[in-house]
Structures are given as C-alpha cells and as structure tokens.
Enzyme design. Structure first.
Site, PDB file in Angstrom:
ATOM      1  CD  GLU A  64      -2.093   1.330   3.003  1.00 21.36           C
ATOM      2  OE1 GLU A  64      -2.342   2.443   3.507  1.00 21.36           O
ATOM      3  OE2 GLU A  64      -2.274   0.258   3.610  1.00 21.36           O
ATOM      4  CE  LYS A 124      -6.924   1.037   7.938  1.00 20.86           C
ATOM      5  NZ  LYS A 124      -6.223   2.106   7.171  1.00 20.86           N
TER       6      LYS A 124
END
Length: 228
Positions: free
Chosen positions: A46, A135
């Site tokens: 990411e 998340k």
C-alpha cells in the site's frame, strides 16, 4: 480486478495476509523498497495517498508488479481516487474510514477495498457496502480485548486486519484472538530507512506470521485428536 489478480488476492488473504504500508515513500526510492518487500514474501503493498507524489510511485510499481502481488493506494478518501487506481491497474484500495460511497465506487471499479473501521457500526456498514476485508484501526490503542468483544457480531467470512501499533512483538497476541491479517507501517518502513533495512524487517514479520500459523495448525490438530 482481473482473474489473475483475484486469485492473487485470495491466495494472499489465505496464506500471507500482511500489508506493507509505505507512508511517506518517494518515487525515487519505491523500486528498491518494493523489490525488497516482494523478495521477503509480502504480497499486499500500500502506498498512502498522503505520501509525496503517490500516484507516480503507484504507477511505477503497478507497471511491473509480479502476478502474485497486489499494489494499490492507502488513505483513499474520495470516490474519484478509485477510477485512477483502476486506470493504473492497481487494485488494492485501503481506506482509513468507512465511507459507503467510496467503498461502493471501489467495488464498481473492480478494486479490493480494505476498509478502516473502529466500531461495530462502521464495520457492518463497510461489509454491506462491499468491503473485501476490514481494517481495525487503531488496533494498538483499542487492544485485543476490544476486538474479542466485537468479533462475535462481525461477518465471519470477512477477514479483519489489525493495523496501528502492530509489530513482531505483539502479533502473537492478536493472532490468538482471531485476527486474520496485519498492516505494518512505521515499524516496517519510515522515511530515511534503507531498502535493505526494510527487507530485513519484512523477513522477520513474514517468518513470525508463518510461525504463528504453524502453531495454530498444530494446536487444532492436537485438539481434534483429543476429541476422538
């Protein structure tokens, strides 16, 4: 997301669900850091959009990303960002919050939304909007007890990653309460850390995950044999 990328995502979630969060990385250093992470075994990478020139970094690695690795953006806050990720063929979309509009836009673009949440309401809203995974953030401050309390009402088929304050020293605690993945930020990469150092930390994290999974498998086997 094409069929190859979908297969890569499914394999990563099943076998090595660890996300490298490269907040603050610059385009001129992304290639070496990316190569070290891939060599260490990371499959989910990411690049947060509040990094310097993030789209340039994403474009560089997306253009040469191995088939078993997914790259994409973090800190995705706007629905318009999802179209750019799709254009770059960078399907990983990580958000810090649960915005149904952004999640649905990502789903429509064929991306894999890994959605930030803290409360049960946010988690369930993200699930309904089409999140691929959740998340839990900031995990370190919330603690494993908090996750145990809310996990009973979360969709069992939706993996939950612990992000924020996670490193090798506390992976075992989270794994033990059912967390199915981790995101690593400044303990893995921070501005000024060399690619070689990032690779060393990455290999330690991958080894720890594999150790925990092996231990879990052995425990399950022993318990099954004891029930017979």
């Amino acid at each position: 997301m094409n069929e190859t990328q979908r297969a890569a995502l499914d394999a990563a979630l099943r076998e090595l669900p660890l996300v490298a969060i490269l907040r603050g990385i610059r385009p001129e250093e992304i290639d070496k850091v990316f190569d070290e992470l891939v060599e260490a075994g990371f499959r989910l990478i990411e690049i947060p959009l509040n990094s310097p020139l993030p789209w340039k970094s994403i474009e560089r690695v997306a253009a040469r990303c191995p088939e078993h690795v997914l790259v994409g953006a973090g800190t995705v806050l706007e629905a318009t960002d999802t179209a750019e990720l799709a254009r770059l063929d960078a399907p990983l979309m990580v958000t810090p919050n649960s915005d149904p509009e952004v999640i649905r836009a990502g789903v429509e673009q064929g991306l894999a939304p890994l959605v930030g949440c803290m409360t049960p309401s946010e988690a369930l809203s993200a699930a309904r909007a089409g999140a691929t995974a959740l998340k839990l953030f900031p995990a370190g401050r919330l603690g494993t007890g908090y996750f145990k309390d809310i996990s009973a009402i979360l969709p069992p088929e939706l993996p939950v990653f612990a992000v924020g304050g996670i490193d090798k020293s506390n992976m075992s605690d989270w794994h033990g309460v059912g967390i199915r993945g981790f995101g690593f930020g400044s303990n893995l990469y921070r501005p000024g850390r060399s690619a070689v150092e990032v690779g060393e930390v990455a290999r330690e994290l991958v080894a720890e995950w594999r150790r925990l999974e092996e231990l879990y498998t052995m425990t399950e086997l022993f318990e099954h044999e004891g029930d017979q």
